[in-house]
Scaffold this motif. Structure first.
Motif, PDB file in Angstrom:
ATOM      1  N   SER A   4     -42.685  53.880   2.203  1.00  0.00           N
ATOM      2  CA  SER A   4     -42.466  52.790   3.277  1.00  0.00           C
ATOM      3  C   SER A   4     -43.532  52.400   3.992  1.00  0.00           C
ATOM      4  CB  SER A   4     -41.992  52.747   4.224  1.00  0.00           C
ATOM      5  OG  SER A   4     -42.099  54.221   4.973  1.00  0.00           O
ATOM      6  N   LEU A   5     -43.663  51.882   5.434  1.00  0.00           N
ATOM      7  CA  LEU A   5     -45.008  50.893   6.133  1.00  0.00           C
ATOM      8  C   LEU A   5     -44.688  51.491   7.838  1.00  0.00           C
ATOM      9  CD1 LEU A   5     -46.448  47.791   4.717  1.00  0.00           C
ATOM     10  CD2 LEU A   5     -47.136  50.096   4.290  1.00  0.00           C
ATOM     11  N   THR A   6     -45.573  51.372   7.919  1.00  0.00           N
ATOM     12  CA  THR A   6     -45.589  51.412   9.242  1.00  0.00           C
ATOM     13  C   THR A   6     -46.973  50.764  10.001  1.00  0.00           C
ATOM     14  OG1 THR A   6     -44.533  54.235   9.572  1.00  0.00           O
ATOM     15  CG2 THR A   6     -45.957  52.976  11.537  1.00  0.00           C
ATOM     16  N   HIS A  13     -40.648  52.200   8.985  1.00  0.00           N
ATOM     17  CA  HIS A  13     -40.130  52.757   7.600  1.00  0.00           C
ATOM     18  C   HIS A  13     -39.993  51.271   7.281  1.00  0.00           C
ATOM     19  CE1 HIS A  13     -39.187  57.117   8.422  1.00  0.00           C
ATOM     20  NE2 HIS A  13     -39.173  56.253  10.025  1.00  0.00           N
ATOM     21  N   VAL A  14     -40.770  50.853   7.128  1.00  0.00           N
ATOM     22  CA  VAL A  14     -40.523  48.989   6.645  1.00  0.00           C
ATOM     23  C   VAL A  14     -41.034  49.499   5.022  1.00  0.00           C
ATOM     24  CG1 VAL A  14     -41.294  46.611   5.757  1.00  0.00           C
ATOM     25  CG2 VAL A  14     -41.566  47.895   8.754  1.00  0.00           C
ATOM     26  N   PRO A  15     -39.449  49.047   3.870  1.00  0.00           N
ATOM     27  CA  PRO A  15     -40.068  49.675   2.663  1.00  0.00           C
ATOM     28  C   PRO A  15     -40.886  48.070   1.918  1.00  0.00           C
ATOM     29  CG  PRO A  15     -37.129  48.911   3.693  1.00  0.00           C
ATOM     30  CD  PRO A  15     -38.133  48.723   4.398  1.00  0.00           C
ATOM     31  N   LEU A  16     -41.598  49.285   1.826  1.00  0.00           N
ATOM     32  CA  LEU A  16     -42.423  48.338   0.781  1.00  0.00           C
ATOM     33  C   LEU A  16     -41.960  47.358  -0.119  1.00  0.00           C
ATOM     34  CD1 LEU A  16     -45.464  48.140   0.594  1.00  0.00           C
ATOM     35  CD2 LEU A  16     -45.709  49.620  -1.347  1.00  0.00           C
ATOM     36  N   TRP A  17     -40.880  47.759  -1.304  1.00  0.00           N
ATOM     37  CA  TRP A  17     -40.430  46.824  -2.638  1.00  0.00           C
ATOM     38  C   TRP A  17     -40.317  45.331  -1.776  1.00  0.00           C
ATOM     39  CZ3 TRP A  17     -35.181  45.178  -1.687  1.00  0.00           C
ATOM     40  CH2 TRP A  17     -34.360  46.545  -0.769  1.00  0.00           C
ATOM     41  N   LYS A  18     -39.270  45.405   0.135  1.00  0.00           N
ATOM     42  CA  LYS A  18     -39.104  44.159   0.445  1.00  0.00           C
ATOM     43  C   LYS A  18     -40.156  43.259   0.904  1.00  0.00           C
ATOM     44  CE  LYS A  18     -35.154  45.390   3.160  1.00  0.00           C
ATOM     45  NZ  LYS A  18     -34.203  45.062   4.039  1.00  0.00           N
ATOM     46  N   LEU A  19     -41.384  43.463   0.465  1.00  0.00           N
ATOM     47  CA  LEU A  19     -42.743  42.633   1.027  1.00  0.00           C
ATOM     48  C   LEU A  19     -43.556  42.895  -0.667  1.00  0.00           C
ATOM     49  CD1 LEU A  19     -43.871  45.211   3.954  1.00  0.00           C
ATOM     50  CD2 LEU A  19     -42.334  43.117   3.509  1.00  0.00           C
ATOM     51  N   ASP A  20     -42.655  42.634  -1.691  1.00  0.00           N
ATOM     52  CA  ASP A  20     -43.215  41.940  -2.906  1.00  0.00           C
ATOM     53  C   ASP A  20     -43.734  40.583  -3.423  1.00  0.00           C
ATOM     54  OD1 ASP A  20     -44.801  42.727  -4.686  1.00  0.00           O
ATOM     55  OD2 ASP A  20     -42.795  43.272  -6.567  1.00  0.00           O
ATOM     56  N   THR A  21     -43.265  39.769  -2.360  1.00  0.00           N
ATOM     57  CA  THR A  21     -43.168  38.274  -2.457  1.00  0.00           C
ATOM     58  C   THR A  21     -43.854  38.178  -1.871  1.00  0.00           C
ATOM     59  OG1 THR A  21     -41.023  37.568  -1.799  1.00  0.00           O
ATOM     60  CG2 THR A  21     -41.159  38.111  -3.842  1.00  0.00           C
ATOM     61  N   PHE A  30     -51.852  39.139  11.821  1.00  0.00           N
ATOM     62  CA  PHE A  30     -51.875  39.318  13.261  1.00  0.00           C
ATOM     63  C   PHE A  30     -53.134  39.025  13.614  1.00  0.00           C
ATOM     64  CE2 PHE A  30     -47.512  41.174  11.671  1.00  0.00           C
ATOM     65  CZ  PHE A  30     -47.051  40.849  12.646  1.00  0.00           C
ATOM     66  N   LEU A  31     -53.951  38.286  12.979  1.00  0.00           N
ATOM     67  CA  LEU A  31     -55.399  37.731  13.745  1.00  0.00           C
ATOM     68  C   LEU A  31     -55.217  36.975  14.682  1.00  0.00           C
ATOM     69  CD1 LEU A  31     -57.517  38.100  10.473  1.00  0.00           C
ATOM     70  CD2 LEU A  31     -57.897  39.836  12.916  1.00  0.00           C
ATOM     71  N   PRO A  32     -55.611  37.071  16.199  1.00  0.00           N
ATOM     72  CA  PRO A  32     -56.830  38.279  16.253  1.00  0.00           C
ATOM     73  C   PRO A  32     -56.759  39.836  16.950  1.00  0.00           C
ATOM     74  CG  PRO A  32     -56.447  36.879  18.342  1.00  0.00           C
ATOM     75  CD  PRO A  32     -55.638  36.457  17.034  1.00  0.00           C
ATOM     76  N   SER A  33     -54.929  39.483  17.157  1.00  0.00           N
ATOM     77  CA  SER A  33     -54.754  41.948  17.607  1.00  0.00           C
ATOM     78  C   SER A  33     -54.947  42.305  16.445  1.00  0.00           C
ATOM     79  CB  SER A  33     -52.913  41.335  16.968  1.00  0.00           C
ATOM     80  OG  SER A  33     -52.037  40.642  18.720  1.00  0.00           O
ATOM     81  N   VAL A  34     -55.373  43.489  16.504  1.00  0.00           N
ATOM     82  CA  VAL A  34     -55.742  44.152  15.601  1.00  0.00           C
ATOM     83  C   VAL A  34     -54.541  44.841  14.903  1.00  0.00           C
ATOM     84  CG1 VAL A  34     -56.617  46.596  15.276  1.00  0.00           C
ATOM     85  CG2 VAL A  34     -57.785  45.198  17.059  1.00  0.00           C
ATOM     86  N   CYS A  35     -54.407  44.469  13.454  1.00  0.00           N
ATOM     87  CA  CYS A  35     -53.464  45.115  12.859  1.00  0.00           C
ATOM     88  C   CYS A  35     -53.343  46.513  12.342  1.00  0.00           C
ATOM     89  CB  CYS A  35     -52.483  44.375  12.564  1.00  0.00           C
ATOM     90  SG  CYS A  35     -50.834  44.332  11.482  1.00  0.00           S
ATOM     91  N   THR A  36     -52.506  47.850  12.180  1.00  0.00           N
ATOM     92  CA  THR A  36     -52.646  48.526  11.073  1.00  0.00           C
ATOM     93  C   THR A  36     -51.676  48.733  10.178  1.00  0.00           C
ATOM     94  OG1 THR A  36     -52.863  49.931  12.525  1.00  0.00           O
ATOM     95  CG2 THR A  36     -55.154  49.950  12.309  1.00  0.00           C
ATOM     96  N   CYS A  37     -51.591  49.018   9.238  1.00  0.00           N
ATOM     97  CA  CYS A  37     -50.768  49.685   8.125  1.00  0.00           C
ATOM     98  C   CYS A  37     -50.930  50.624   7.556  1.00  0.00           C
ATOM     99  CB  CYS A  37     -50.633  48.185   6.646  1.00  0.00           C
ATOM    100  SG  CYS A  37     -50.705  46.795   7.628  1.00  0.00           S
ATOM    101  N   SER A  38     -49.518  51.937   7.485  1.00  0.00           N
ATOM    102  CA  SER A  38     -50.169  53.018   7.026  1.00  0.00           C
ATOM    103  C   SER A  38     -48.821  52.961   6.000  1.00  0.00           C
ATOM    104  CB  SER A  38     -50.707  53.775   8.234  1.00  0.00           C
ATOM    105  OG  SER A  38     -49.753  54.459   9.360  1.00  0.00           O
ATOM    106  N   MET A  39     -48.953  54.166   4.885  1.00  0.00           N
ATOM    107  CA  MET A  39     -48.480  53.678   3.725  1.00  0.00           C
ATOM    108  C   MET A  39     -47.931  55.270   4.012  1.00  0.00           C
ATOM    109  SD  MET A  39     -46.811  52.974   0.912  1.00  0.00           S
ATOM    110  CE  MET A  39     -48.330  52.062   0.115  1.00  0.00           C
TER     111      MET A  39
END
Length: 84
Positions: A30-32, A49-57, A16-25
């Motif tokens: 799941s991620l926010t 509530h983004v499921p981490l398992w959907k992001l493994d690829t 998302f650069l140059p925007s500021v993006c932060t992820c928290s578990m």
């Protein structure tokens, strides 16, 4: 592909650069994801509530980022959307 949660977070945040993006578990694995305008600090989007398992690829991450970018563009100037 086995990406660690930290690698996934880093890839998303850099996408998302140059925007500021932060992820928290969350404890439920799941991620926010919060994306803010780098100049104004205004929140452009919050995905919860983004499921981490959907992001493994790479495809899973790319799909999520594309969907979030589309949401941001469609809501520019309005209240920040919450993406589930």
């Amino acid at each position: 592909m086995n990406l660690s949660p930290l690698e996934i977070q880093s890839i998303i945040e850099r996408s998302f650069l140059p925007s500021v993006c932060t992820c928290s578990m969350a404890p439920d694995q799941s991620l926010t994801i919060r994306v803010c305008d780098c100049m104004t600090g205004q929140v452009d989007l919050i995905a919860t509530h983004v499921p981490l398992w959907k992001l493994d690829t790479v495809h899973g991450i790319a799909t999520l980022v594309a969907e979030m970018r589309q949401q941001i563009e469609s809501h520019k100037g309005a209240q920040p959307p919450i993406y589930h």
